[in-house]
Enzyme design. Structure first.
Site, mmCIF file in Angstrom:
data_model
loop_
_atom_site.group_PDB
_atom_site.id
_atom_site.type_symbol
_atom_site.label_atom_id
_atom_site.label_comp_id
_atom_site.label_asym_id
_atom_site.label_seq_id
_atom_site.Cartn_x
_atom_site.Cartn_y
_atom_site.Cartn_z
ATOM 1 N N TRP A 127 11.966 -11.395 -12.389
ATOM 2 C CA TRP A 127 10.700 -12.109 -12.624
ATOM 3 C C TRP A 127 9.531 -11.302 -12.101
ATOM 4 C CZ3 TRP A 127 8.264 -16.751 -13.999
ATOM 5 C CH2 TRP A 127 7.088 -17.062 -13.315
ATOM 6 N N ASN A 129 5.157 -11.905 -11.318
ATOM 7 C CA ASN A 129 3.871 -12.585 -11.502
ATOM 8 C C ASN A 129 2.739 -11.659 -11.094
ATOM 9 O OD1 ASN A 129 5.317 -14.037 -9.111
ATOM 10 N ND2 ASN A 129 3.260 -14.699 -8.710
ATOM 11 N N ASP A 130 1.906 -12.004 -10.152
ATOM 12 C CA ASP A 130 0.647 -11.280 -9.920
ATOM 13 C C ASP A 130 0.799 -9.768 -9.741
ATOM 14 O OD1 ASP A 130 0.385 -13.978 -9.390
ATOM 15 O OD2 ASP A 130 -0.361 -13.726 -7.364
ATOM 16 N N GLN A 146 4.255 -9.105 -7.760
ATOM 17 C CA GLN A 146 5.109 -10.189 -7.266
ATOM 18 C C GLN A 146 6.397 -10.162 -8.081
ATOM 19 O OE1 GLN A 146 4.110 -13.018 -4.699
ATOM 20 N NE2 GLN A 146 3.656 -10.891 -4.240
ATOM 21 N N TRP A 154 10.846 -17.566 -10.558
ATOM 22 C CA TRP A 154 10.140 -17.290 -9.301
ATOM 23 C C TRP A 154 11.020 -17.608 -8.085
ATOM 24 C CZ3 TRP A 154 8.494 -19.681 -4.864
ATOM 25 C CH2 TRP A 154 7.439 -19.081 -4.175
ATOM 26 N N SER A 187 1.091 -12.195 -2.515
ATOM 27 C CA SER A 187 0.149 -11.211 -3.065
ATOM 28 C C SER A 187 -0.761 -10.570 -2.033
ATOM 29 C CB SER A 187 -0.700 -11.890 -4.138
ATOM 30 O OG SER A 187 0.091 -12.057 -5.286
ATOM 31 N N ARG A 255 -4.299 -17.138 1.711
ATOM 32 C CA ARG A 255 -3.463 -16.057 1.164
ATOM 33 C C ARG A 255 -4.205 -15.083 0.245
ATOM 34 N NH1 ARG A 255 -1.458 -20.732 -1.332
ATOM 35 N NH2 ARG A 255 -1.939 -20.918 -3.559
ATOM 36 N N ASP A 256 -3.465 -14.033 -0.102
ATOM 37 C CA ASP A 256 -3.854 -13.031 -1.101
ATOM 38 C C ASP A 256 -5.011 -12.137 -0.651
ATOM 39 O OD1 ASP A 256 -1.933 -14.463 -2.488
ATOM 40 O OD2 ASP A 256 -3.384 -15.556 -3.727
ATOM 41 N N GLU A 300 -6.958 -18.927 -4.959
ATOM 42 C CA GLU A 300 -5.985 -17.818 -5.030
ATOM 43 C C GLU A 300 -6.590 -16.490 -5.495
ATOM 44 O OE1 GLU A 300 -1.805 -20.040 -6.087
ATOM 45 O OE2 GLU A 300 -2.879 -19.247 -7.803
HETATM 46 C C1 FRU Z 1 -0.699 -16.718 -7.712
HETATM 47 C C2 FRU Z 1 0.150 -16.911 -6.460
HETATM 48 C C3 FRU Z 1 -0.519 -16.294 -5.255
HETATM 49 C C4 FRU Z 1 0.633 -16.042 -4.342
HETATM 50 C C5 FRU Z 1 1.693 -15.629 -5.311
HETATM 51 C C6 FRU Z 1 3.098 -15.982 -4.915
HETATM 52 O O1 FRU Z 1 0.059 -16.653 -8.867
HETATM 53 O O2 FRU Z 1 0.383 -18.297 -6.258
HETATM 54 O O3 FRU Z 1 -1.516 -17.104 -4.691
HETATM 55 O O4 FRU Z 1 0.375 -15.064 -3.387
HETATM 56 O O5 FRU Z 1 1.384 -16.241 -6.546
HETATM 57 O O6 FRU Z 1 4.019 -15.428 -5.788
#
Ligand code: FRU
Length: 548
Positions: A127, A129-130, A146, A154, A187, A255-256, A300
């Site tokens: 998987w 993501n970001d 991610q 996820w 992230s 976060r992030d 985020e």
């Molecule tokens: C956005 C998010 C971020 C976090 C990450 C976790 O898609 O929710 O805020 O760091 O994904 O995978």
């Protein structure tokens, strides 16, 4: 009767033999990969690797007890010659199928799988993501992301890693950051510490520093790690975390971290999403951070950067955005972002959590973005993708300054124009496109003129790729007002891959992305529709593959 009993006894022994499995195996590692079978029907269990009695890694996996849906892999390079005990607390019958090899299972068809995007980055297995830690360094674009290496959903958040010289051809490397006792790896961003402010540099090699969120059941804390070999291997800072702001915000949602060097102030800036918006922190050493200011209204994945207006380097504005890509335009003095206008959007659809590259040389000067495409690839052992890299610019429009987004010039190497026709009727245009409807990838650029509003556009097997509503001023249901307010024309630059479609309207004034989905049973192919429309110009491009 006896026979019946004997049969029953046999049945019980048989069932016992099927369900009683050793919950661990021991392997001496002699090859590059371990291949593990996965079934989405299986419950998740914890798998642990132990070397000399010490836990080396642990992760959740749906280890297939029966026929696997697909295989995932662990890179075992670092454990060559060592003996690893692998234990699993779920249904352990799949343990015996785990095998060592110098290839990953399915290596021979890698990147040629039926629903593998051909000009977008996807991960080999698992998987994504970001995008994270996007940085240009010594000729390489680094894309961290991610990643769940062990399933196409996820979980087990880690930082995957890929590098590219042109943002088109990517080489996936080993996982950069894996979960630890502070949490899973959420992230964040990356910088090069040229001045050795954090003291991680060695023998003149500047450290690449990743600043990320560790997520655990209780809190989200900000941590740093560094690499002295261009992101290939990482060391986590032993005094992590560097920020723990849960108590201050009475919220777990902190976060992030997005970090960059603010030259005029000679300090680092971090933009961190905290509860209801983005907080600006500053630091001299990437370890001690001061909260300076906070802008509410974002959620985020922050970004903050300076852009010239209409290309004029003496007239700049700052852009701040969050995960949805809605943005504010304003000024920034190194500590405080002052919003002046917004929030606006420049892109919608499947894009989320986009980030821009840092450390692009001043001589280049572009602000290049990539975003997560929240898209599925039916039947594939991977999920999610990165959308095309785009250049962001600020331009003066009739409504004020707005951000535009267009595919970076490097993408041109993919496209070969095979035809261009001026002044077609819709049915002529449909006839010209007939042979292309089943192409697995294609770029089409079209300008249509509406002469009898209300709406018009282009379909592909029933899917509305373009739907311009002149009555309500909507493009695919989102408000859009062209630069020339009396115009009845619209230009769409359409990029079609096996599972995705990205559309850039009027030179990047607005863009959107979606899953490529044909209506079952629809035989229509490409189809321009609308009352008496003209197709003023139509161009068709063949699209190369990034994987060949
Ligand atoms: C956005 C998010 C971020 C976090 C990450 C976790 O898609 O929710 O805020 O760091 O994904 O995978």
């Amino acid at each position: 009767m006896k026979a019946k009993l004997a049969l029953l006894a046999f049945g019980v022994i048989f069932i016992l033999a099927q369900s009683v499995n050793a919950a661990d195996i021991t392997l001496k590692i002699t090859r590059k990969y371990l291949n593990l079978p996965v079934s989405q029907k299986q419950e998740r269990g914890f798998m642990k690797f132990e070397v000399s009695g010490k836990q080396e890694r642990s992760f959740k996996i749906r280890l297939a007890a029966n026929e696997p849906d697909y295989w995932v892999f662990c890179d075992m390079t670092a454990l060559q010659g060592q003996t690893v005990k692998i234990s699993y607390d779920g249904d352990a019958s799949g343990l015996s199928r785990i095998y060592e090899d110098d290839k990953i299972a399915g290596q021979d068809s890698l990147y040629q799988e039926k629903n593998r995007p051909q000009f977008h980055f996807t991960t080999k297995r698992g998987w994504i993501n970001d995008p994270n830690g996007m940085i240009f360094y010594e000729g390489e674009y680094h894309l961290f992301y991610q990643h769940n290496p062990y399933e196409k959903e996820w979980e087990n958040m880690s930082w995957g890693h890929a590098v590219s010289k042109d943002m088109i051809h990517w080489n996936e490397l080993a996982t950069a950051l894996s979960p630890d006792n502070l949490g899973t790896m959420f992230s964040g961003s990356a910088v090069i510490d040229y001045n050795n402010t954090a003291g991680f540099n060695k023998a003149g090699t500047p450290a690449m520093v990743a600043i990320y969120t560790a997520d655990n059941a209780d809190r989200q804390i900000q941590c740093v790690a560094y690499s002295l070999d261009k992101g290939r291997t990482w060391t986590k800072y032993d005094k992590n975390p560097v920020i723990d702001s849960k108590a201050k915000w009475n919220s777990k949602d902190t976060r992030d971290p997005r970090v960059f060097w603010y030259k005029p102030g000679n300090h680092w800036v971090m933009v961190l999403n905290e509860r209801d918006g983005h907080t600006v922190y500053t630091s001299k050493n990437l370890k001690d951070w001061n909260a300076e200011s906070h802008v509410t209204g974002f959620w985020e994945c922050p970004d903050l950067f300076e852009l010239p207006v209409d290309g004029d380097k003496n007239r700049t504005k700052w852009v701040m955005y969050g995960a949805s890509s809605t943005y504010m335009i304003g000024s920034f003095d190194g500590k405080t972002f002052k919003p002046e206008s917004g929030k606006y959007y420049y892109t919608t659809g499947s894009i989320y959590a986009a980030q821009t590259f840092t450390n692009i040389p001043e001589s280049d000067g572009r602000r290049i973005q990539m975003g997560w495409g929240r898209l599925q690839h039916p039947g594939m052992p991977f999920n999610g993708m990165m959308l095309m890299p785009t250049e962001l610019t600020l331009r003066t429009t009739k409504d004020g300054i707005r951000m535009f987004s267009t595919p970076v010039k490097e993408t041109n190497q993919l496209f070969n124009r095979i035809n261009r026709w001026p002044a077609l009727t819709a049915s002529d245009a449909n006839a010209k496109l007939k042979g292309f409807s089943n192409a697995d990838r294609l770029r089409i650029k079209a300008t249509i003129k509406l002469s009898h509003a209300t709406n018009a556009g282009l379909n592909l097997f029933g899917q509305r790729i373009l739907d311009y509503d002149l009555n309500f001023n909507l493009v695919n249901k989102v408000f859009y007002s062209p630069e020339n307010i009396t115009s009845t024309e619209i230009t769409a630059d359409i990029f079609i891959d096996r599972t995705s479609i990205e559309v850039f309207i009027d030179g990047g004034a607005y863009s959107y992305s979606m899953e490529r989905k044909m209506e079952p049973g629809n035989k229509e192919g490409f189809h321009f529709w609308g009352n008496g429309i003209d197709v003023k110009e139509l161009e068709v491009f063949q699209v190369g593959s990034a994987w060949k």
